[in-house]
Scaffold this motif. Structure first.
Motif, PDB file in Angstrom:
ATOM      1  N   ALA A  34      -1.215  15.437 -45.293  1.00 48.64           N
ATOM      2  CA  ALA A  34      -0.757  15.816 -43.952  1.00 48.64           C
ATOM      3  C   ALA A  34       0.382  14.916 -43.479  1.00 48.64           C
ATOM      4  N   THR A  35       0.323  13.639 -43.868  1.00 48.92           N
ATOM      5  CA  THR A  35       1.398  12.704 -43.510  1.00 48.92           C
ATOM      6  C   THR A  35       2.711  13.110 -44.165  1.00 48.92           C
ATOM      7  N   LEU A  36       2.667  13.443 -45.448  1.00 49.40           N
ATOM      8  CA  LEU A  36       3.878  13.850 -46.160  1.00 49.40           C
ATOM      9  C   LEU A  36       4.419  15.170 -45.613  1.00 49.40           C
ATOM     10  N   GLU A  37       3.522  16.074 -45.257  1.00 48.13           N
ATOM     11  CA  GLU A  37       3.961  17.353 -44.677  1.00 48.13           C
ATOM     12  C   GLU A  37       4.627  17.139 -43.333  1.00 48.13           C
ATOM     13  N   ALA A  38       4.090  16.197 -42.542  1.00 51.42           N
ATOM     14  CA  ALA A  38       4.697  15.888 -41.247  1.00 51.42           C
ATOM     15  C   ALA A  38       6.095  15.308 -41.435  1.00 51.42           C
ATOM     16  N   ALA A  39       6.255  14.475 -42.467  1.00 47.88           N
ATOM     17  CA  ALA A  39       7.567  13.872 -42.731  1.00 47.88           C
ATOM     18  C   ALA A  39       8.584  14.928 -43.148  1.00 47.88           C
ATOM     19  N   LEU A  40       8.150  15.907 -43.930  1.00 53.08           N
ATOM     20  CA  LEU A  40       9.058  16.978 -44.356  1.00 53.08           C
ATOM     21  C   LEU A  40       9.522  17.828 -43.183  1.00 53.08           C
ATOM     22  N   ALA A  41       8.674  17.919 -42.173  1.00 51.05           N
ATOM     23  CA  ALA A  41       8.992  18.761 -41.010  1.00 51.05           C
ATOM     24  C   ALA A  41       9.756  18.017 -39.922  1.00 51.05           C
ATOM     25  N   ASP A  42       9.936  16.718 -40.072  1.00 50.21           N
ATOM     26  CA  ASP A  42      10.571  15.903 -39.034  1.00 50.21           C
ATOM     27  C   ASP A  42      11.623  15.005 -39.681  1.00 50.21           C
ATOM     28  N   ASP A  43      12.897  15.334 -39.475  1.00 52.69           N
ATOM     29  CA  ASP A  43      13.977  14.581 -40.121  1.00 52.69           C
ATOM     30  C   ASP A  43      13.991  13.113 -39.716  1.00 52.69           C
ATOM     31  N   GLU A  44      13.697  12.833 -38.445  1.00 50.29           N
ATOM     32  CA  GLU A  44      13.700  11.440 -37.976  1.00 50.29           C
ATOM     33  C   GLU A  44      12.595  10.643 -38.660  1.00 50.29           C
ATOM     34  N   LEU A  45      11.408  11.256 -38.748  1.00 54.37           N
ATOM     35  CA  LEU A  45      10.290  10.589 -39.420  1.00 54.37           C
ATOM     36  C   LEU A  45      10.611  10.390 -40.896  1.00 54.37           C
ATOM     37  N   LYS A  46      11.159  11.410 -41.532  1.00 52.06           N
ATOM     38  CA  LYS A  46      11.487  11.321 -42.957  1.00 52.06           C
ATOM     39  C   LYS A  46      12.492  10.194 -43.205  1.00 52.06           C
ATOM     40  N   ALA A  47      13.483  10.069 -42.335  1.00 52.40           N
ATOM     41  CA  ALA A  47      14.485   9.020 -42.505  1.00 52.40           C
ATOM     42  C   ALA A  47      13.875   7.633 -42.350  1.00 52.40           C
ATOM     43  N   SER A  48      12.884   7.508 -41.465  1.00 51.56           N
ATOM     44  CA  SER A  48      12.268   6.201 -41.229  1.00 51.56           C
ATOM     45  C   SER A  48      11.515   5.697 -42.447  1.00 51.56           C
ATOM     46  N   LEU A  49      11.045   6.607 -43.303  1.00 53.29           N
ATOM     47  CA  LEU A  49      10.250   6.216 -44.462  1.00 53.29           C
ATOM     48  C   LEU A  49      11.061   5.459 -45.498  1.00 53.29           C
ATOM     49  N   ALA A  50      12.391   5.516 -45.379  1.00 60.53           N
ATOM     50  CA  ALA A  50      13.239   4.748 -46.288  1.00 60.53           C
ATOM     51  C   ALA A  50      13.054   3.251 -46.076  1.00 60.53           C
ATOM     52  N   GLY A  51      12.408   2.857 -44.968  1.00 67.04           N
ATOM     53  CA  GLY A  51      12.207   1.444 -44.653  1.00 67.04           C
ATOM     54  C   GLY A  51      11.096   0.779 -45.436  1.00 67.04           C
ATOM     55  N   GLY A  52      10.382   1.525 -46.296  1.00 68.90           N
ATOM     56  CA  GLY A  52       9.364   0.914 -47.139  1.00 68.90           C
ATOM     57  C   GLY A  52       7.939   1.183 -46.698  1.00 68.90           C
ATOM     58  N   ARG A  53       7.024   0.245 -47.001  1.00 69.45           N
ATOM     59  CA  ARG A  53       5.587   0.452 -46.806  1.00 69.45           C
ATOM     60  C   ARG A  53       5.197   0.561 -45.343  1.00 69.45           C
ATOM     61  N   VAL A  54       5.745  -0.312 -44.487  1.00 67.90           N
ATOM     62  CA  VAL A  54       5.310  -0.320 -43.091  1.00 67.90           C
ATOM     63  C   VAL A  54       5.558   1.027 -42.414  1.00 67.90           C
ATOM     64  N   PRO A  55       6.767   1.613 -42.497  1.00 65.15           N
ATOM     65  CA  PRO A  55       6.973   2.923 -41.876  1.00 65.15           C
ATOM     66  C   PRO A  55       6.074   4.017 -42.463  1.00 65.15           C
TER      67      PRO A  55
END
Length: 264
Positions: A34-55
């Protein structure tokens, strides 16, 4: 490194964390998905994941926080261990468990855990203290240590007994482990993977699980051998060299979620 590669590198550990948090590989994987699906649906969230483990863990936390109420009470069709876990959820809050796992099993600093949970460091440290106190109220149990390095075995014995548990046996090989369980079924197992005579700690644990549901914590220098996705993965996996506080947290969590045999 691409975003997908960054996420893939951390995914086995996020799945491990999710299993420990929910007490179930099925439920844990569902929240990770569900977390990965949420990231795919939200460009801002997806971009934040480039920051590593904490995001990544922060995104997981947002999904977990909205879903954790679903795990109160034993669901219909739950296994024995899952039912026991859900009953125990009433005695410790999800946030306490989360703070404990983030700062021990996942080795985040209090500041990083605070960022993930949307709290400050002082609040996280208080939650960890409360979690340890609540979990340590569990009844003492008997522990089998499967470890072929004598110094590590003795270190684990000292740690286990300091927590109020009893050592029902130690084993350096699969055969020795069989000899121990032939006399007494442990309430908890701490197991290495690679044993003295070339035998497998995984096979030794499989022998034990044939006798019934027993919580198991793997303590190994080769975690990649268990985090493959090819078979049911262990909820409790500690990497060598380990910190005693990490093993203590794993023991508390394993007894919290697993059925244990009281001493006596």
């Amino acid at each position: 490194m691409s975003l997908s590669d960054r996420i893939a590198a951390n995914l086995p550990y996020l799945r491990r964390y999710a299993r420990a948090l929910t007490g179930s590989q099925k439920n844990g994987d569902a929240i990770v998905t569900a977390t990965l699906e949420a990231a795919l649906a939200d460009d801002e969230l997806k971009a934040s994941l480039a920051g590593g483990r904490v995001p990544l863990y922060r995104a997981f936390n947002a999904v977990w926080s909205s879903a954790c109420m679903e795990y109160e009470g034993a669901p219909v069709g739950a296994s024995g261990l899952e039912s026991a876990a859900n009953l125990r959820l009433e005695s410790i809050t999800p946030r306490n468990r989360q703070a404990l796992l983030l700062t021990t099993l996942e080795d985040f600093s209090p500041a990083q855990a605070a960022d993930i949970m949307g709290l400050d460091s002082t609040e996280v440290e208080a939650l960890v203290d409360e979690a340890v106190q609540e979990i340590d109220r569990e009844s003492a149990t008997s522990v089998l240590i499967i470890e072929d390095e004598p110094l590590i075995s003795m270190q684990l014995e000292d740690l286990v007994t300091s927590l109020g548990h009893e050592i029902c046996g130690t084993a350096a090989t699969r055969t020795q482990a069989r000899e121990v369980i032939a006399k007494r079924t442990p309430g908890l197992v701490l197991a290495d993977i690679q044993l003295a005579d070339g035998s497998s700690g995984i096979d030794a644990v499989d022998d034990i699980l044939e006798t019934g549901n027993v919580p198991v914590i793997f303590i190994t220098a080769y975690p990649e051998r268990l985090l493959t996705g090819d078979r049911p993965e262990p909820t409790y996996l500690v990497t060598k060299p380990f910190q005693e506080r990490t093993v203590r947290a794993a023991i508390s969590q394993a007894l919290f979620f697993g059925s244990s045999n009281p001493i006596g």
